[in-house]
Structures are given as C-alpha cells and as structure tokens.
Design an enzyme around this catalytic site. Sequence first.
Site, PDB file in Angstrom:
ATOM      1  N   GLU A 166       0.794  -1.215   0.000  1.00 29.07           N
ATOM      2  CA  GLU A 166       0.000   0.000   0.000  1.00 29.07           C
ATOM      3  C   GLU A 166       0.836   1.280   0.000  1.00 29.07           C
ATOM      4  O   GLU A 166       0.539   2.225  -0.719  1.00 29.07           O
ATOM      5  CB  GLU A 166      -0.822   0.002   1.281  1.00 29.07           C
ATOM      6  CG  GLU A 166      -2.279   0.268   1.108  1.00 29.07           C
ATOM      7  CD  GLU A 166      -2.975   0.050   2.437  1.00 29.07           C
ATOM      8  OE1 GLU A 166      -2.996   0.997   3.223  1.00 29.07           O
ATOM      9  OE2 GLU A 166      -3.449  -1.091   2.682  1.00 29.07           O
TER      10      GLU A 166
ATOM     11  N   PRO B 146     -22.881  41.664   6.615  1.00 30.15           N
ATOM     12  CA  PRO B 146     -23.244  42.367   7.841  1.00 30.15           C
ATOM     13  C   PRO B 146     -22.064  42.655   8.774  1.00 30.15           C
ATOM     14  O   PRO B 146     -22.237  43.355   9.758  1.00 30.15           O
ATOM     15  CB  PRO B 146     -24.211  41.397   8.507  1.00 30.15           C
ATOM     16  CG  PRO B 146     -23.793  40.057   8.006  1.00 30.15           C
ATOM     17  CD  PRO B 146     -23.331  40.268   6.600  1.00 30.15           C
TER      18      PRO B 146
ATOM     19  N   ASP C 137     -17.602  52.362   3.219  1.00 33.22           N
ATOM     20  CA  ASP C 137     -18.407  53.035   4.239  1.00 33.22           C
ATOM     21  C   ASP C 137     -17.856  52.743   5.627  1.00 33.22           C
ATOM     22  O   ASP C 137     -17.140  51.767   5.824  1.00 33.22           O
ATOM     23  CB  ASP C 137     -19.851  52.519   4.179  1.00 33.22           C
ATOM     24  CG  ASP C 137     -20.597  53.090   2.990  1.00 33.22           C
ATOM     25  OD1 ASP C 137     -20.081  54.033   2.374  1.00 33.22           O
ATOM     26  OD2 ASP C 137     -21.686  52.576   2.692  1.00 33.22           O
TER      27      ASP C 137
ATOM     28  N   LYS D  94     -20.137  58.306   6.131  1.00 33.72           N
ATOM     29  CA  LYS D  94     -21.551  57.936   6.280  1.00 33.72           C
ATOM     30  C   LYS D  94     -21.791  57.432   7.689  1.00 33.72           C
ATOM     31  O   LYS D  94     -22.407  56.416   7.910  1.00 33.72           O
ATOM     32  CB  LYS D  94     -21.928  56.827   5.286  1.00 33.72           C
ATOM     33  CG  LYS D  94     -21.879  57.223   3.851  1.00 33.72           C
ATOM     34  CD  LYS D  94     -23.252  57.690   3.383  1.00 33.72           C
ATOM     35  CE  LYS D  94     -23.361  57.661   1.885  1.00 33.72           C
ATOM     36  NZ  LYS D  94     -23.527  56.348   1.380  1.00 33.72           N
TER      37      LYS D  94
ATOM     38  N   GLY E 207     -23.606  45.055   4.212  1.00 35.00           N
ATOM     39  CA  GLY E 207     -24.775  44.274   3.829  1.00 35.00           C
ATOM     40  C   GLY E 207     -24.858  44.080   2.330  1.00 35.00           C
ATOM     41  O   GLY E 207     -23.874  43.717   1.688  1.00 35.00           O
ATOM     42  N   ASP E 208     -26.022  44.325   1.783  1.00 30.89           N
ATOM     43  CA  ASP E 208     -26.218  44.275   0.335  1.00 30.89           C
ATOM     44  C   ASP E 208     -26.198  45.698  -0.200  1.00 30.89           C
ATOM     45  O   ASP E 208     -26.805  46.588   0.390  1.00 30.89           O
ATOM     46  CB  ASP E 208     -27.567  43.607   0.021  1.00 30.89           C
ATOM     47  CG  ASP E 208     -27.758  43.467  -1.479  1.00 30.89           C
ATOM     48  OD1 ASP E 208     -27.444  42.391  -1.996  1.00 30.89           O
ATOM     49  OD2 ASP E 208     -28.188  44.442  -2.131  1.00 30.89           O
TER      50      ASP E 208
ATOM     51  N   THR F 100     -27.606  40.863   3.530  1.00 27.49           N
ATOM     52  CA  THR F 100     -28.139  42.071   4.143  1.00 27.49           C
ATOM     53  C   THR F 100     -28.362  41.872   5.644  1.00 27.49           C
ATOM     54  O   THR F 100     -28.506  40.739   6.119  1.00 27.49           O
ATOM     55  CB  THR F 100     -29.433  42.495   3.416  1.00 27.49           C
ATOM     56  OG1 THR F 100     -29.793  43.790   3.868  1.00 27.49           O
ATOM     57  CG2 THR F 100     -30.578  41.523   3.691  1.00 27.49           C
ATOM     58  N   ALA F 101     -28.353  42.988   6.382  1.00 25.10           N
ATOM     59  CA  ALA F 101     -28.413  42.920   7.848  1.00 25.10           C
ATOM     60  C   ALA F 101     -29.630  42.150   8.352  1.00 25.10           C
ATOM     61  O   ALA F 101     -29.550  41.426   9.345  1.00 25.10           O
ATOM     62  CB  ALA F 101     -28.405  44.334   8.428  1.00 25.10           C
TER      63      ALA F 101
ATOM     64  N   MET G 285     -31.907  51.117  10.285  1.00 25.50           N
ATOM     65  CA  MET G 285     -31.694  52.452  10.847  1.00 25.50           C
ATOM     66  C   MET G 285     -32.864  52.832  11.743  1.00 25.50           C
ATOM     67  O   MET G 285     -33.274  53.989  11.780  1.00 25.50           O
ATOM     68  CB  MET G 285     -31.538  53.493   9.716  1.00 25.50           C
ATOM     69  CG  MET G 285     -30.312  53.234   8.866  1.00 25.50           C
ATOM     70  SD  MET G 285     -30.242  54.249   7.384  1.00 25.50           S
ATOM     71  CE  MET G 285     -31.359  53.396   6.308  1.00 25.50           C
TER      72      MET G 285
HETATM   73  N1  SAH Z   1     -26.924  47.932   2.920  1.00 27.80           N
HETATM   74  C1  SAH Z   1     -27.022  47.558   4.305  1.00 27.80           C
HETATM   75  C2  SAH Z   1     -27.877  48.499   5.104  1.00 27.80           C
HETATM   76  C3  SAH Z   1     -27.307  49.867   5.273  1.00 27.80           C
HETATM   77  S1  SAH Z   1     -28.317  50.898   6.264  1.00 27.80           S
HETATM   78  C4  SAH Z   1     -27.553  46.120   4.399  1.00 27.80           C
HETATM   79  O1  SAH Z   1     -27.994  45.558   3.404  1.00 27.80           O
HETATM   80  O2  SAH Z   1     -27.502  45.562   5.491  1.00 27.80           O
HETATM   81  C5  SAH Z   1     -27.533  50.756   7.842  1.00 27.80           C
HETATM   82  C6  SAH Z   1     -28.421  49.978   8.784  1.00 27.80           C
HETATM   83  O3  SAH Z   1     -28.280  48.606   8.531  1.00 27.80           O
HETATM   84  C7  SAH Z   1     -28.051  50.123  10.232  1.00 27.80           C
HETATM   85  O4  SAH Z   1     -28.623  51.311  10.788  1.00 27.80           O
HETATM   86  C8  SAH Z   1     -28.689  48.890  10.822  1.00 27.80           C
HETATM   87  O5  SAH Z   1     -30.068  49.057  10.969  1.00 27.80           O
HETATM   88  C9  SAH Z   1     -28.453  47.891   9.721  1.00 27.80           C
HETATM   89  N2  SAH Z   1     -27.244  47.077   9.944  1.00 27.80           N
HETATM   90  C10 SAH Z   1     -26.133  47.025   9.197  1.00 27.80           C
HETATM   91  N3  SAH Z   1     -25.255  46.132   9.706  1.00 27.80           N
HETATM   92  C11 SAH Z   1     -25.848  45.604  10.792  1.00 27.80           C
HETATM   93  C12 SAH Z   1     -25.462  44.636  11.743  1.00 27.80           C
HETATM   94  N4  SAH Z   1     -24.287  44.002  11.676  1.00 27.80           N
HETATM   95  N5  SAH Z   1     -26.322  44.345  12.756  1.00 27.80           N
HETATM   96  C13 SAH Z   1     -27.527  44.962  12.834  1.00 27.80           C
HETATM   97  N6  SAH Z   1     -27.925  45.888  11.966  1.00 27.80           N
HETATM   98  C14 SAH Z   1     -27.105  46.196  10.941  1.00 27.80           C
END
Ligand code: SAH
Length: 474
Positions: free
Chosen positions: A29, A222, A245, A267, A299-300, A328-329, A380
């Site tokens: 082997e 996130p 950002d 921002k 996020g997205d 996204t968050a 937000m």
């Molecule tokens: N484009 C981002 C959102 C931007 S607006 C997305 O798709 O997630 C920013 C808001 O996103 C924050 O005020 C909060 O409400 C939310 N957010 C972003 N990251 C977060 C996290 N890790 N935990 C909780 N909320 C989050």
Amino acid sequence: MPQATPKLNAFPVFMRVEGEAVAIIGGGEEALAKARLIGQSSAALRIIADAAEAELLAFIAANGAIHIAAAYDAAHLEGAVMVFAASGNEALDRRVAEDARRLGIPVNAVDRPELCDFFTPALVNRAPVAIAIGTEGAGPVLAQMLRSRIDRMLSPSLGPLASLAASLRGTAERLLPKGNARRRFWSAMEAGQLSQAHDTAVDLLLSNAPASGHVALVGAGPGAEDLLTLRAHRLLMEADVIVHDALVPEAIVAMGRRDAERLPVGKRKGCHTKSQAEINALLIELGRDGKRVVRLKSGDPLVFGRAGEEMAALRDAGIAYEVVPGVTAAFAAAADFELPLTLRGVSSSMVFTTGHDLKGNSLPDWAKLAISGATVAVYMGRSVAAEVAGRLIEAGLSPDTAVAVVENASLANRRRFHGTLADLPSLEVRADLTGPVMTIIGDAVAGANFERSEPLAAHRHEGAAQTAAEGAER
Ligand code: SAH
C-alpha cells in the site's frame, strides 16, 4: 520584543523530474501511494518489488512504470533522482535509505521522518500549476484538509489556462505597457474561464490601449469576514482602490489587495463624511483614471445603500460597473435569532423599511402589509423606534406583536433582545447600544429562539441614544 518568524526546517522546492528515474522500493500500500503521487509527474517510475500486490501491479501496467520483480539490491537505485523506501519493513527501509545516501540520491522513507532527506507534500495538481502543502511531517491530516479546501477553490481549468497564458506571455509583453494594463490583462486571464480565455486574451491584446476603469458595487455583508462572498473577495483582491463606508469593519477592508488604496467615505453620524454627490464624483474620477474600484458597502449594496444614485451617476458618465450582492443585515439578524422570516401559515411576505417614512400624515403601504402579517425588517430604526411602534399600533397592529432586535448582527459581540411592539420604544432610550441595530417585527418572530436574548424593556435609561453606527443612508 518583536516575535521572530519561526523558521522552516524543510524548504519547499519544485524539482525537475521529466523523464528522470524515480525509484520506489516496496510492493504494498505504501509503495502504491507513493507511486500514485509521483505518477502525477512525467518522471519514469521504477518500482522494485519482488512481491507486488495486485493493485500495484495494475498501476504499473496502466502507467507504463518499470517493474523490477526482484529482491532489493543497491544497484536498483542507480541513476535515480529520488528514492522512496516504502517496503513497510523497517530494516529494509533503513538499508535503502543508507544506500541512497551513499549514492548521493535524496531519499524519503515512509513513516520514518528521521530517515528522510525530503518530505512529500499534499498536492493540488493543476499542471503546470502545482500547490504543495507541507507540515514537516507534523500534521498530515491538516495538510490533507488544506489540500481539499484549496482543491475546491481552484477551477479545474486553471492548468490549461496557465499554459495558454504562458503561450501569450511574449505577445502580452510586447503589446501591453508594463504596470496596470499588463497586470489587468493577467488578472482578467486568471479570472476567466478557459472557453472564454482565448477571446478575452485576443480582445485585451487588440485593444492595446490601457483598459478603462471599472467600478464594482460590492456588498460586504453584515460584518463577519466569512460572510463575504467569494466574488466580493476576488474583486477586493484585484482592486486598485477600495472606497468603503464606515459600517464596513476594518477586518474586511483589510482583506483587499495589499497595495490597494483605501478611501473611507464615512456615512457615520458625527464623523467627517463625504456627501453622496462627492462620492459619486469620486467614483467617476477613479473610473476615468482607469482604476479598478471596489465600492464596498455594508450588507447588500442595493438595500438602503444609495447604490441607485451611484449607478445612475456611473451610467451617465459612461463608466462600466457591476453589482455584487451581499448578505443584508436583516438576514444576518434573522440567522442570529434562528428567526424564520417567512413562516408557513403565519407570514408569507417581508418588508424592508427604515421607518423614516412614518412621519407623514398617511400611513405608508408597508404598515398595511405589517397588519396583514408581513414580517417587517427595520433598518436604521433605533431613533424612530417609538414612532414605528406608535404608528403601527395606531394602525391596528397588536401591541403584543413579537419583536426581535439584534445589535452587531453576525459579529462576536452581537446582542439579542426580544419583546413586543409595546416594548419597542425603549430602544430609543438605551445608551448601551452603540453598534448598528436591526429590528424585526411580526408574528413570525414568535418562531425565533429566545434562549440567548435579553428582554427588550428591562433596561431603561435616560437620554436619547442616537449613535454613530446608525444612518448609513444619510
Ligand atoms: N446595505 C445595508 C444596510 C445599510 S443601512 C444592508 O444591506 O444591510 C444601515 C443599517 O443597517 C443600520 O442602521 C442597521 O439598521 C443595519 N445594519 C447594518 N449592519 C448591521 C449589523 N451588523 N447588525 C444589525 N444591523 C445592521
């Protein structure tokens, strides 16, 4: 005191073996494993085994290896560039190692590191590209694990693509100026699929002008580094400039190409920020300079990220762009809470909102959706928590409707809170929440796991808690 980098006791090299003899002693082997490994090269295999097992015999026949079916003799090693003592017999392996050493041939003895001049790597083979993983024998299992991870990461066409690239090297060097244009050509080649690579290469070469810039609007997810998509990671590795950002954690920005320029554009409430018009202008300017730009958003990018304005500005300016989605968050918060955003028989639609449109006289449409059972994700939403709760209750949503809140979703320091719509206003007056906050409202929230969450209303604090982390949109 700065820590010294640990030194390697075995240094990796790639040895030429084409047409050279490699001797393997053994018929079982272990010998077969080495034969398979070396069989991935164009070396001439010489297997010395007086009693070879059937599988090894089949390998020898299938691969045109030389089989010396005799008891081992030092003369069998002659002319070999590498020797493997793989007999499984300690005394014999030792003898082989001693003979090889006397003849000046590097030797590897299976499972006897003390007899080895060299170790064999775990190998990812995309000939002519090879990735060899070594642990100096310390972690063969680790090496195999890394091997399979890297193997999954690399396209099967990487090897042929590299060969094609090699065949174009001279032409590329003649036609493309050194620096950006040439690097861009090679990275486009590497990213491409083989079927497209030839066309890509010809296009890139014929255009023979420094390529124009490109902006990728990329979702960073996130916050957790491993929630970045593979595509986002690749673009970060290719970027000349990363425009990010404030909500994107440093660790993710750091994942970009080492010498990429990094431009924070704020921002964040209270920090120096660029206006949206200034950001649009910056992206256009970088694009016109021929830069590969990654516009990194938390996020997205298409969810409360003002991507709409950036895309319109880029379009008007004639700058090429693409969008890379991100987690996204709301999705990260739901995952942290094991919260089903849609739940059979309970909720079949979902609203992404900021709640900031609740200030007007008429109720926005989404409030009606909430009443008819939609799950509502509020971005937000901290500074409008009382407003959101008040207007929804006024519109007819039960004050007992379940609410889940996550601060710093996906991150190690996340905090989870649960309560009802009636408790939601307390969010506005908490001074202890300094990270971004996601609020999810609806009957589906009742399906979440509240085991590791704190009650929402328990903590009452004086003073408004408008924090820096909110307000990516403004
Ligand atoms: N484009 C981002 C959102 C931007 S607006 C997305 O798709 O997630 C920013 C808001 O996103 C924050 O005020 C909060 O409400 C939310 N957010 C972003 N990251 C977060 C996290 N890790 N935990 C909780 N909320 C989050």
